[in-house]
Scaffold this active site. Sequence first.
Site, PDB file in Angstrom:
ATOM      1  N   ALA A  27       2.919 -16.514   0.646  1.00 16.89           N
ATOM      2  CA  ALA A  27       2.874 -15.627   1.808  1.00 16.89           C
ATOM      3  C   ALA A  27       1.654 -15.894   2.679  1.00 16.89           C
ATOM      4  CB  ALA A  27       2.861 -14.174   1.338  1.00 16.89           C
ATOM      5  N   GLY A  29      -0.847 -18.873   2.223  1.00 13.92           N
ATOM      6  CA  GLY A  29      -0.962 -20.295   2.531  1.00 13.92           C
ATOM      7  C   GLY A  29       0.183 -20.796   3.384  1.00 13.92           C
ATOM      8  N   LYS A 200     -13.290  -6.347   2.983  1.00  8.63           N
ATOM      9  CA  LYS A 200     -11.914  -6.548   2.527  1.00  8.63           C
ATOM     10  C   LYS A 200     -11.632  -5.679   1.306  1.00  8.63           C
ATOM     11  CE  LYS A 200      -7.869  -8.509   2.634  1.00  8.63           C
ATOM     12  NZ  LYS A 200      -7.598  -9.881   2.179  1.00  8.63           N
ATOM     13  N   SER A 271       0.083  -7.232  -2.111  1.00 11.08           N
ATOM     14  CA  SER A 271       0.372  -8.354  -3.001  1.00 11.08           C
ATOM     15  C   SER A 271       0.412  -7.940  -4.466  1.00 11.08           C
ATOM     16  CB  SER A 271      -0.667  -9.464  -2.807  1.00 11.08           C
ATOM     17  OG  SER A 271      -1.974  -8.990  -3.085  1.00 11.08           O
ATOM     18  N   GLU A 283      -3.885  -9.340 -10.037  1.00 13.89           N
ATOM     19  CA  GLU A 283      -5.252  -9.826  -9.826  1.00 13.89           C
ATOM     20  C   GLU A 283      -6.283  -8.734 -10.132  1.00 13.89           C
ATOM     21  OE1 GLU A 283      -5.457 -12.964  -6.416  1.00 13.89           O
ATOM     22  OE2 GLU A 283      -4.205 -11.315  -5.689  1.00 13.89           O
TER      23      GLU A 283
END
Length: 320
Positions: A27, A29, A200, A271, A283
Amino acid sequence: MFGVCEILRIFAEKSSLMRYGIVGTGAIGGFYGSKLAYSGQEVHFLSHSDYQFVKEHGIQVDSCDGSFHLDHVNVYQYAADMPKCDVVIVGLKTTNNHLLADLLPPLFLEHTVVVLIQNGIGVEADVQKMFPHVQLIAGLAFICSAKTEPGRVNHQCYGSINLANYSCQDESVFTAILNDFINGGIQAGSVPYDEARWKKAVWNMPFNGMTVALNTQTDLLLKNPATRQLIRDLMGEVVGAARHLGVTGLDEAFIDKMIEMTDEMTPYSPSMKLDYDFHRPMEIYYIYSRPIQIAREAGFPMPKLEMLEAELKFLQAVEQ
């Protein structure tokens, strides 16, 4: 000494001659790599799962900013088959960073710069240990994008990216990469490294985990008064940790901006929610465990985020 015109000419030459490699054509890259390729840059994509499909059919980007299709894509199934690149953009999830030791070296020139468009805190430090002599740039993407079928990226909204110089020694190269993004129709800017990563995190740490823990999307979290306040509290912990660590540029006004931005966003599954739904590893380490550990060691506990981290670890263990 070079004159202004000569400096601009050198920048332009560096930009036009740079060869890009994309490691992780998902999504993120897939979107940024396709934008660069569509603008005329030489881009080479590493893609395992949909290599054959992309080779035969190209890449389709369905975008709120204008859809487009890449008919002929330089795509490879194995990194060893790719040409060496001036710039390598890593769009892999950090759960796959153990693969970088094998994936990246075949692409390296002596001057290669690696742009890590990845989530979390501490990513660059660990990759730098892996490759001490490689120049690194952090890419902080603010984008709603997903890839749920072969060769197709669904860009729903936003799409800007901030680049932060971690260890790129040549400022002109950093500027040339930034200009390539801008010339590719991408809203891109340069920001200080620590500020970029923690800004972020202000969005990532509340929304990624909460959408998983409560099995919902971003819009519903903000429509409910209780969870809206909880999101604000979690953002406050991130801002507090960053400020305690000496990071500037984060305050209550930035929290308001992030909440307002999300209010205006298309209902979205981040994500981590997609990873959980598709039974992939989440993650957790770089988005939660690492920044919580850094803050705790500096004397700033993050109790609500520690609770969310524990819930995510439980859900991950159940999935496994």
